[in-house]
Design a protein around this motif. Structure first.
Motif, PDB file in Angstrom:
ATOM      1  N   VAL A  95       0.961  -1.116  -0.147  1.00 35.34           N
ATOM      2  CA  VAL A  95      -0.089   0.013   0.131  1.00 35.34           C
ATOM      3  C   VAL A  95       1.038   1.139   0.096  1.00 35.34           C
ATOM      4  N   LEU A  96       2.049   1.138   0.969  1.00 35.92           N
ATOM      5  CA  LEU A  96       2.881   2.128   0.564  1.00 35.92           C
ATOM      6  C   LEU A  96       3.294   2.592  -0.654  1.00 35.92           C
ATOM      7  N   ILE A  97       3.786   1.502  -1.406  1.00 37.31           N
ATOM      8  CA  ILE A  97       4.284   1.500  -2.893  1.00 37.31           C
ATOM      9  C   ILE A  97       3.296   2.221  -3.708  1.00 37.31           C
ATOM     10  N   SER A  98       1.984   1.597  -3.249  1.00 36.33           N
ATOM     11  CA  SER A  98       1.014   2.160  -4.307  1.00 36.33           C
ATOM     12  C   SER A  98       0.663   3.747  -4.226  1.00 36.33           C
ATOM     13  N   LEU A  99       0.676   4.063  -2.698  1.00 41.93           N
ATOM     14  CA  LEU A  99       0.600   5.593  -2.414  1.00 41.93           C
ATOM     15  C   LEU A  99       1.678   6.409  -2.994  1.00 41.93           C
ATOM     16  N   ILE A 100       3.012   5.906  -2.745  1.00 42.51           N
ATOM     17  CA  ILE A 100       3.848   6.668  -3.630  1.00 42.51           C
ATOM     18  C   ILE A 100       3.828   6.716  -5.042  1.00 42.51           C
ATOM     19  N   ASN A 118      10.092  -4.543   0.550  1.00 42.77           N
ATOM     20  CA  ASN A 118       9.325  -3.710  -0.130  1.00 42.77           C
ATOM     21  C   ASN A 118       9.455  -2.365   0.290  1.00 42.77           C
ATOM     22  N   VAL A 119       9.298  -2.496   1.816  1.00 41.30           N
ATOM     23  CA  VAL A 119       9.404  -1.055   2.482  1.00 41.30           C
ATOM     24  C   VAL A 119      10.684  -0.132   2.124  1.00 41.30           C
ATOM     25  N   SER A 120      11.836  -1.032   2.048  1.00 45.25           N
ATOM     26  CA  SER A 120      13.172  -0.327   1.721  1.00 45.25           C
ATOM     27  C   SER A 120      12.969   0.075   0.441  1.00 45.25           C
ATOM     28  N   GLN A 124      10.650 -10.330   2.667  1.00 48.83           N
ATOM     29  CA  GLN A 124      10.119  -9.549   1.552  1.00 48.83           C
ATOM     30  C   GLN A 124       9.137  -8.465   1.773  1.00 48.83           C
ATOM     31  N   LYS A 125       8.407  -8.465   2.815  1.00 44.38           N
ATOM     32  CA  LYS A 125       7.818  -7.244   3.603  1.00 44.38           C
ATOM     33  C   LYS A 125       8.853  -6.147   3.550  1.00 44.38           C
ATOM     34  N   LYS A 146      11.504  -2.720  -9.232  1.00 42.48           N
ATOM     35  CA  LYS A 146      10.942  -3.885  -8.810  1.00 42.48           C
ATOM     36  C   LYS A 146      10.879  -4.271  -7.319  1.00 42.48           C
ATOM     37  N   HIS A 147       9.711  -5.033  -7.056  1.00 36.57           N
ATOM     38  CA  HIS A 147       9.393  -5.283  -5.823  1.00 36.57           C
ATOM     39  C   HIS A 147       8.482  -6.575  -5.623  1.00 36.57           C
ATOM     40  N   SER A 148       8.294  -7.184  -4.651  1.00 38.55           N
ATOM     41  CA  SER A 148       7.621  -8.483  -4.174  1.00 38.55           C
ATOM     42  C   SER A 148       5.971  -8.050  -4.256  1.00 38.55           C
TER      43      SER A 148
END
Length: 101
Positions: A49-54, A78-80, A74-75, A64-66
């Motif tokens: 959700v953080l990636i989607s918001l960004i 993604n945050v990193s 993996q989580k 590329k992310h999981s």
């Protein structure tokens, strides 16, 4: 001791207000990605959700992310990825981010 308790109660109320305000703001933007935050404490933990918001806010695709993180590693990755993107690509300095005590 009563003054300390009152200060803690006021601080808790302020934190709740801030949390609710940010959640509403994020959900307004996340509508564009068909996503929703119910709880900041749990809904951001896998980074998706953080990636989607960004992505919505920046108008850019993330590296590329999981897509279906199941493992803690993996989580965290993604945050990193999201935080590194903000620093590198958006020139946003990330400070005072640490794990809970």
């Amino acid at each position: 001791m009563l003054a300390e308790e009152r200060d803690l109660a006021e601080d808790a109320q302020w934190k709740r207000i801030q949390q609710n305000t940010f959640t509403r703001w994020a959900n307004e933007h996340l509508k564009n990605a068909s996503k929703h935050i119910y709880s900041l404490e749990t809904d951001l933990e896998d980074g998706l959700v953080l990636i989607s918001l960004i992505e919505v806010l920046s108008g850019k695709r993330m590296p590329k992310h999981s897509k279906r993180p199941t493992f803690r590693s993996q989580k965290l990755e993604n945050v990193s990825v999201a935080l590194k993107f903000l620093e590198r690509d958006e020139n946003i300095k990330i400070v005072n981010i640490d794990k809970k005590p």
